[in-house]
Every structure is written in structure tokens, then in C-alpha cells.
Scaffold this motif. Sequence first.
Motif, PDB file in Angstrom:
ATOM      1  N   PHE A   8       9.217  16.679  -2.713  1.00  0.00           N
ATOM      2  CA  PHE A   8       7.926  16.070  -3.082  1.00  0.00           C
ATOM      3  C   PHE A   8       7.525  14.993  -2.077  1.00  0.00           C
ATOM      4  O   PHE A   8       6.383  14.962  -1.601  1.00  0.00           O
ATOM      5  N   LEU A   9       8.473  14.114  -1.721  1.00  0.00           N
ATOM      6  CA  LEU A   9       8.171  13.050  -0.764  1.00  0.00           C
ATOM      7  C   LEU A   9       7.957  13.611   0.640  1.00  0.00           C
ATOM      8  O   LEU A   9       7.126  13.109   1.400  1.00  0.00           O
ATOM      9  N   PHE A  10       8.717  14.644   0.991  1.00  0.00           N
ATOM     10  CA  PHE A  10       8.533  15.286   2.291  1.00  0.00           C
ATOM     11  C   PHE A  10       7.131  15.881   2.401  1.00  0.00           C
ATOM     12  O   PHE A  10       6.450  15.736   3.430  1.00  0.00           O
ATOM     13  N   LYS A  11       6.685  16.541   1.346  1.00  0.00           N
ATOM     14  CA  LYS A  11       5.355  17.149   1.348  1.00  0.00           C
ATOM     15  C   LYS A  11       4.273  16.076   1.373  1.00  0.00           C
ATOM     16  O   LYS A  11       3.270  16.200   2.093  1.00  0.00           O
ATOM     17  N   LEU A  12       4.485  15.001   0.608  1.00  0.00           N
ATOM     18  CA  LEU A  12       3.513  13.914   0.588  1.00  0.00           C
ATOM     19  C   LEU A  12       3.414  13.254   1.961  1.00  0.00           C
ATOM     20  O   LEU A  12       2.310  12.962   2.447  1.00  0.00           O
ATOM     21  N   GLN A  13       4.543  13.040   2.590  1.00  0.00           N
ATOM     22  CA  GLN A  13       4.546  12.420   3.918  1.00  0.00           C
ATOM     23  C   GLN A  13       3.861  13.316   4.943  1.00  0.00           C
ATOM     24  O   GLN A  13       3.127  12.839   5.817  1.00  0.00           O
ATOM     25  N   SER A  14       4.082  14.617   4.847  1.00  0.00           N
ATOM     26  CA  SER A  14       3.419  15.552   5.762  1.00  0.00           C
ATOM     27  C   SER A  14       1.899  15.523   5.567  1.00  0.00           C
ATOM     28  O   SER A  14       1.135  15.554   6.551  1.00  0.00           O
ATOM     29  N   GLU A  31       0.815  -1.212   0.000  1.00  0.00           N
ATOM     30  CA  GLU A  31       0.000   0.000   0.000  1.00  0.00           C
ATOM     31  C   GLU A  31       0.849   1.262   0.000  1.00  0.00           C
ATOM     32  O   GLU A  31       0.506   2.262  -0.643  1.00  0.00           O
ATOM     33  N   ALA A  32       1.983   1.219   0.699  1.00  0.00           N
ATOM     34  CA  ALA A  32       2.834   2.411   0.769  1.00  0.00           C
ATOM     35  C   ALA A  32       3.373   2.770  -0.612  1.00  0.00           C
ATOM     36  O   ALA A  32       3.351   3.943  -1.020  1.00  0.00           O
ATOM     37  N   TYR A  33       3.846   1.779  -1.354  1.00  0.00           N
ATOM     38  CA  TYR A  33       4.393   2.042  -2.691  1.00  0.00           C
ATOM     39  C   TYR A  33       3.276   2.394  -3.678  1.00  0.00           C
ATOM     40  O   TYR A  33       3.477   3.213  -4.580  1.00  0.00           O
ATOM     41  N   ARG A  34       2.101   1.771  -3.507  1.00  0.00           N
ATOM     42  CA  ARG A  34       0.983   2.145  -4.372  1.00  0.00           C
ATOM     43  C   ARG A  34       0.586   3.599  -4.147  1.00  0.00           C
ATOM     44  O   ARG A  34       0.238   4.319  -5.088  1.00  0.00           O
ATOM     45  N   LEU A  35       0.649   4.023  -2.898  1.00  0.00           N
ATOM     46  CA  LEU A  35       0.305   5.414  -2.592  1.00  0.00           C
ATOM     47  C   LEU A  35       1.351   6.371  -3.166  1.00  0.00           C
ATOM     48  O   LEU A  35       1.004   7.418  -3.729  1.00  0.00           O
ATOM     49  N   LEU A  36       2.630   6.014  -3.046  1.00  0.00           N
ATOM     50  CA  LEU A  36       3.688   6.887  -3.553  1.00  0.00           C
ATOM     51  C   LEU A  36       3.640   6.994  -5.072  1.00  0.00           C
ATOM     52  O   LEU A  36       3.924   8.053  -5.635  1.00  0.00           O
ATOM     53  N   PHE A  37       3.295   5.886  -5.735  1.00  0.00           N
ATOM     54  CA  PHE A  37       3.276   5.879  -7.198  1.00  0.00           C
ATOM     55  C   PHE A  37       1.862   6.023  -7.747  1.00  0.00           C
ATOM     56  O   PHE A  37       1.605   5.665  -8.888  1.00  0.00           O
ATOM     57  N   GLN A  38       0.971   6.549  -6.926  1.00  0.00           N
ATOM     58  CA  GLN A  38      -0.393   6.770  -7.388  1.00  0.00           C
ATOM     59  C   GLN A  38      -0.403   7.725  -8.574  1.00  0.00           C
ATOM     60  O   GLN A  38      -1.155   7.547  -9.526  1.00  0.00           O
ATOM     61  N   ASP A  39       0.442   8.735  -8.498  1.00  0.00           N
ATOM     62  CA  ASP A  39       0.637   9.649  -9.630  1.00  0.00           C
ATOM     63  C   ASP A  39       2.077   9.460 -10.105  1.00  0.00           C
ATOM     64  O   ASP A  39       2.974  10.217  -9.725  1.00  0.00           O
ATOM     65  N   ALA A  40       2.303   8.426 -10.914  1.00  0.00           N
ATOM     66  CA  ALA A  40       3.661   8.049 -11.320  1.00  0.00           C
ATOM     67  C   ALA A  40       4.342   9.159 -12.098  1.00  0.00           C
ATOM     68  O   ALA A  40       5.554   9.365 -11.972  1.00  0.00           O
ATOM     69  N   THR A  41       3.585   9.891 -12.896  1.00  0.00           N
ATOM     70  CA  THR A  41       4.184  10.952 -13.705  1.00  0.00           C
ATOM     71  C   THR A  41       4.826  12.019 -12.828  1.00  0.00           C
ATOM     72  O   THR A  41       5.932  12.496 -13.104  1.00  0.00           O
ATOM     73  N   THR A  42       4.158  12.366 -11.742  1.00  0.00           N
ATOM     74  CA  THR A  42       4.669  13.415 -10.860  1.00  0.00           C
ATOM     75  C   THR A  42       5.955  12.997 -10.178  1.00  0.00           C
ATOM     76  O   THR A  42       6.937  13.752 -10.143  1.00  0.00           O
ATOM     77  N   ILE A  43       5.982  11.785  -9.612  1.00  0.00           N
ATOM     78  CA  ILE A  43       7.174  11.364  -8.888  1.00  0.00           C
ATOM     79  C   ILE A  43       8.343  11.109  -9.833  1.00  0.00           C
ATOM     80  O   ILE A  43       9.500  11.384  -9.510  1.00  0.00           O
ATOM     81  N   LEU A  44       8.051  10.624 -11.053  1.00  0.00           N
ATOM     82  CA  LEU A  44       9.124  10.429 -12.031  1.00  0.00           C
ATOM     83  C   LEU A  44       9.684  11.777 -12.485  1.00  0.00           C
ATOM     84  O   LEU A  44      10.899  11.907 -12.702  1.00  0.00           O
ATOM     85  N   ARG A  45       8.817  12.774 -12.622  1.00  0.00           N
ATOM     86  CA  ARG A  45       9.301  14.110 -12.968  1.00  0.00           C
ATOM     87  C   ARG A  45      10.168  14.671 -11.846  1.00  0.00           C
ATOM     88  O   ARG A  45      11.216  15.271 -12.104  1.00  0.00           O
TER      89      ARG A  45
END
Length: 292
Positions: A230-236, A59-73
Motif C-alpha cells: 500500500f505504501l509502495f503504491k502510494l509513494q509511486s 504534511e507527509a504524515y497527513r498525506l499518509l493518514f488521509q484515508d486512515a481506515t485504508t492504512i489501518l486495514r
Amino acid sequence: MIVQSPASRLADGLIRLFMTLFALFCFLPVLFVLMISVTDEDAIREHGYSFFPAEFSGEAYRLLFQDATTILRSYGISLFVTIVGTLLAVTITAMAAFTLTNRAVRYRNHLAGFFFFTMLFSGGIVPWYMICRELGLNNNVFALLVPSLLFSAFNLFLVRNFMLALPYALVESAKIDGANDAVTAFRILFPLCKPVLATIALFYGLAYWNDWWNAIMLVDDQKLYPVQYFLFKLQSDIQMMTQIQGASSSGTLPAESVKMATAILTIGPIVLMYPYLQRYFVKGLVIGSVKG
């Protein structure tokens, strides 16, 4: 062919066994973080952290890659800033160090004093922010690159001391042959300084890759967020939503496993870069830290 004695073979075997066990021991924290990142959030709350998850979940990785385009950018921005910034920072630092070791430069020791002053005192955040804004470092990729190009004085003196340990006769011979300062620096001295340049490249690379401060201060456009910010903001956001939902509510977001998944996603490039630089690392620190 060299024939080793039984005692020598035993010593080699013990050393290899010790290094293997030590390497496995160092790898255990990374494995621990990986196992937690694939553990179900409810199992973490019930059983705590464990090397052997009671229930696996992606679930954690699915949540992080929910918007794959954003994290890849974001990954692409971080890679670009890290590669370009490290190359520029190493080049600037090496050229500054060459200037401070060039006996033809007057008052080079006084210049070194100005650099040393910055290791002791800082202008503070407000002047730094005002200068960045006046230079147009706002909502563009240069805001992630340029502020960190004001290189570390520690790295500067590390390279300078390494160059001072080299025979100055190399520079004099190059001048006799008609070489100018640029040729002397880039064709003669810098190739000899590979150990210390690789060392500061690792320092600069780590700093650029882990940097989120420039983004939070100078960037508002989400398309320019580096992966760390990006990950810091997502985690917050996840932690805030978890607090709103409450620990006892159903469908709680995987806050704990996301922390570990974030760590796994961000260590990759550094882990891949270090093996190529580690052979220079110790030599660069030891030789560059003293003047022989």
C-alpha cells in the motif's frame, strides 16, 4: 558480596560508555530519517537533508493518514499475515528438521539433498505464478500466506544442525518411555531448540512483514493490500504526480518526506519484536551453524 578492584571498575565503566555511545551511533540513522520525515518539502529542496530542519511540517504524515481506515486495514492485514505466517512457517520448518534428524527415517540424507537442491536452483517466476493460480491463491489472504510457507532451506538446515548437536539419547529415552514422534518433537526437542527457533522466527517475521511481491503478483483487491505494498503504491503515485506537476510548481506533493515517513511507519513492529528475540539470536546462529 564481590568487591571489584579500581581497575575492574574502570574497565566496566569504559565498556558501558563504549556500548552507550555505540547504541546512540546506531540510533542516529533512525533519528535522521524521523527528522527528514517532519521537514517541509520546500526546505528539503533548498537545504537538503538535515538533522535540524529549517522548517517543520507534518504534511507527509497527513498525506499518509488521509484515508486512515485504508492504512489501518493494511496494517491489520500485514500483522495478521506476519503473525500467522511466522508461526506456521516455524512449525513446518521445525517438523521438517526433526524428520531429517530422526534416525528412524530412511533416506533422510537423500531428502536433505532435495532440500539443498532448492538452494541452488529455482523453477522461476512463471512456474511459481502458474502453480499459485492453480491452487486458487488469487485475491485472498492465502495468497499472502501460503507462497512464503514453502520455507527457506537455509532455515531448515539451521534448525537441523542445531538438533543434530543435541544428544540423541534424549530421543531414545523418550521412545523407551513410550513417546511417539509428535510427543518427542513438541515436548522434548522443540523446547530445547528455542534459540534457533527464535532466530528463524525473526527471519520469517522480517520476510512476511516486508513482503510486497506476493501482493503485486497475486492480489488485485485493494482491501487485501498489505501495508508495504500500500505504501509502495502510494509513494509511486506521489512521485508520478510530482513529475507531472514539475519541481517548480506550487503545491508540489512531499515526495522526499513521504519516503522517510513511510520508513518510520514500517519499522515499528520489527523494532518492537527484535528485543524479545535478540537474546536467542546470536546463540541460535552460532550453535545452529555447526555440529558439536
